[in-house]
Design an enzyme around this catalytic site. Structure first.
Site, PDB file in Angstrom:
ATOM      1  N   LYS A   1       0.847  -1.192   0.000  1.00 55.28           N
ATOM      2  CA  LYS A   1       0.000   0.000   0.000  1.00 55.28           C
ATOM      3  C   LYS A   1       0.878   1.236   0.000  1.00 55.28           C
ATOM      4  O   LYS A   1       1.702   1.428   0.887  1.00 55.28           O
ATOM      5  CB  LYS A   1      -0.884  -0.017   1.245  1.00 55.28           C
ATOM      6  CG  LYS A   1      -1.792   1.183   1.360  1.00 55.28           C
ATOM      7  CD  LYS A   1      -2.704   1.031   2.554  1.00 55.28           C
ATOM      8  CE  LYS A   1      -3.591   2.236   2.706  1.00 55.28           C
ATOM      9  NZ  LYS A   1      -4.464   2.121   3.883  1.00 55.28           N
TER      10      LYS A   1
ATOM     11  N   LYS B   1      -2.299  -1.411  -3.862  1.00 54.50           N
ATOM     12  CA  LYS B   1      -3.191  -0.258  -3.730  1.00 54.50           C
ATOM     13  C   LYS B   1      -2.393   1.026  -3.717  1.00 54.50           C
ATOM     14  O   LYS B   1      -1.471   1.127  -2.917  1.00 54.50           O
ATOM     15  CB  LYS B   1      -3.974  -0.412  -2.419  1.00 54.50           C
ATOM     16  CG  LYS B   1      -4.829   0.764  -2.057  1.00 54.50           C
ATOM     17  CD  LYS B   1      -5.413   0.592  -0.678  1.00 54.50           C
ATOM     18  CE  LYS B   1      -6.183   1.850  -0.345  1.00 54.50           C
ATOM     19  NZ  LYS B   1      -6.755   1.823   0.978  1.00 54.50           N
TER      20      LYS B   1
END
Ligand code: PBG
Ligand code: ZN
Length: 280
Positions: free
Chosen positions: A150, A203
């Protein structure tokens, strides 16, 4: 954002039935509590908004796969993803107290009936700690989808506004990955494989297809998370008549598949499901 809203617990039955009807088999829940505090206590309350929502969905549509976001930033008054205190580098997330908090949140979601918990705080040792906590409480069957890679991204802006989770000081660069750092991006997911993750994630997804392709080789299913800013860009351009929404959205999702995504998390989910049926 256009096409997106917050739902009350009382609407969960209708939403779950509608989503199932569209051909979607899973939902990912985020909660917005009545009140926030420094300890994020609303996040692990057995009658918290997510815990209630999980029970409602599972009661109404038992076959729906219910995934819960496990993090503290919607529940802390300062908006950071865990417990904050003084460190050698100034005020920052405290790793170990925050891990204890994640264990409690994840366990409370599993108790409510979540099939998969999805820790998104990017703390060191997060997956291993939650795996042990779940196993100790008899939730060996509950899967962990880790937000394993992330990035500290500018594309989370619309989400933070909708979830009221922007931080009151600092930023998330001490716990999320530098977008320029490819080696760390892969290493972070490898660590989560070793700690017992069941599903990995990249992400944001669309700007990070190279990383997605790398992570897809690690042997576990990988999710691509098309984040709020990615959705917002397509939506805003379409509203201005600068882009064809349906074609652009489907192209963006197709490319996530091409890069290796086994699962796709997207704010276009409902629309895309409908479009795909029409195209068959
Ligand atoms: C935080 C969290 C974020 C999103 C989901 N959970 C972003 C952040 O780090 O502030 C973003 C999702 C989106 O933009 O769609 N745990
Ligand atoms: Zn968070």
């Amino acid at each position: 954002m256009p096409g997106q809203m917050r739902y009350p617990v009382s609407s969960m039955r209708d939403v779950a039935e509608e989503v199932l009807d569209k051909g979607l088999s899973a939902v990912l829940l985020f909660g917005i509590p009545k009140s926030k505090d420094d300890a994020a206590s609303a996040a692990y309350d057995e009658n918290g908004v997510v815990q209630q929502a999980v029970r409602e969905i599972k009661k109404a549509v038992p076959e729906m796969v219910v995934i819960t976001d496990v993090c503290a930033c919607e529940y802390t008054s300062h908006g950071h993803c865990g417990i904050v205190g003084e460190t050698r580098n100034g005020t920052d997330l405290l790793n170990d107290p925050s891990l204890d908090l994640m264990n409690r949140i994840a366990t409370s979601h599993a108790e409510a009936g979540a099939d998969i918990v999805a820790p998104s705080c990017m703390l060191d040792g997060m997956v291993g700690s939650i795996r042990t906590a779940l196993d100790d409480r008899g939730f060996g069957e509950t899967l962990i989808m880790s937000y394993s890679t992330k990035f500290a991204s500018a594309f989370y802006g619309p989400f933070r506004e909708a979830a009221d989770s922007g931080f009151s000081f600092g930023d998330r660069t001490t716990y999320q990955i530098d977008p320029a750092n490819r080696r760390e991006a892969v290493l972070e997911s490898e660590l989560d494989v070793a700690e017992g993750a069941d599903i990995l994630m990249v992400k944001p997804a669309g700007l990070y297809l190279d990383i997605l392709a790398d992570i897809a080789t690690l042997g576990l299913p990988v999710a691509g998370y098309q984040v709020s800013g990615e959705y917002a860009m397509i939506k805003a351009a379409a509203e201005r008549g600068w882009i064809a929404e349906r074609a652009a959205a489907l192209e963006s999702l197709t490319c996530l598949k091409r890069a290796g995504a086994d699962l796709i998390i997207t704010y276009f989910a409902r629309d895309a499901a409908g479009w795909l049926v029409e195209e068959q």
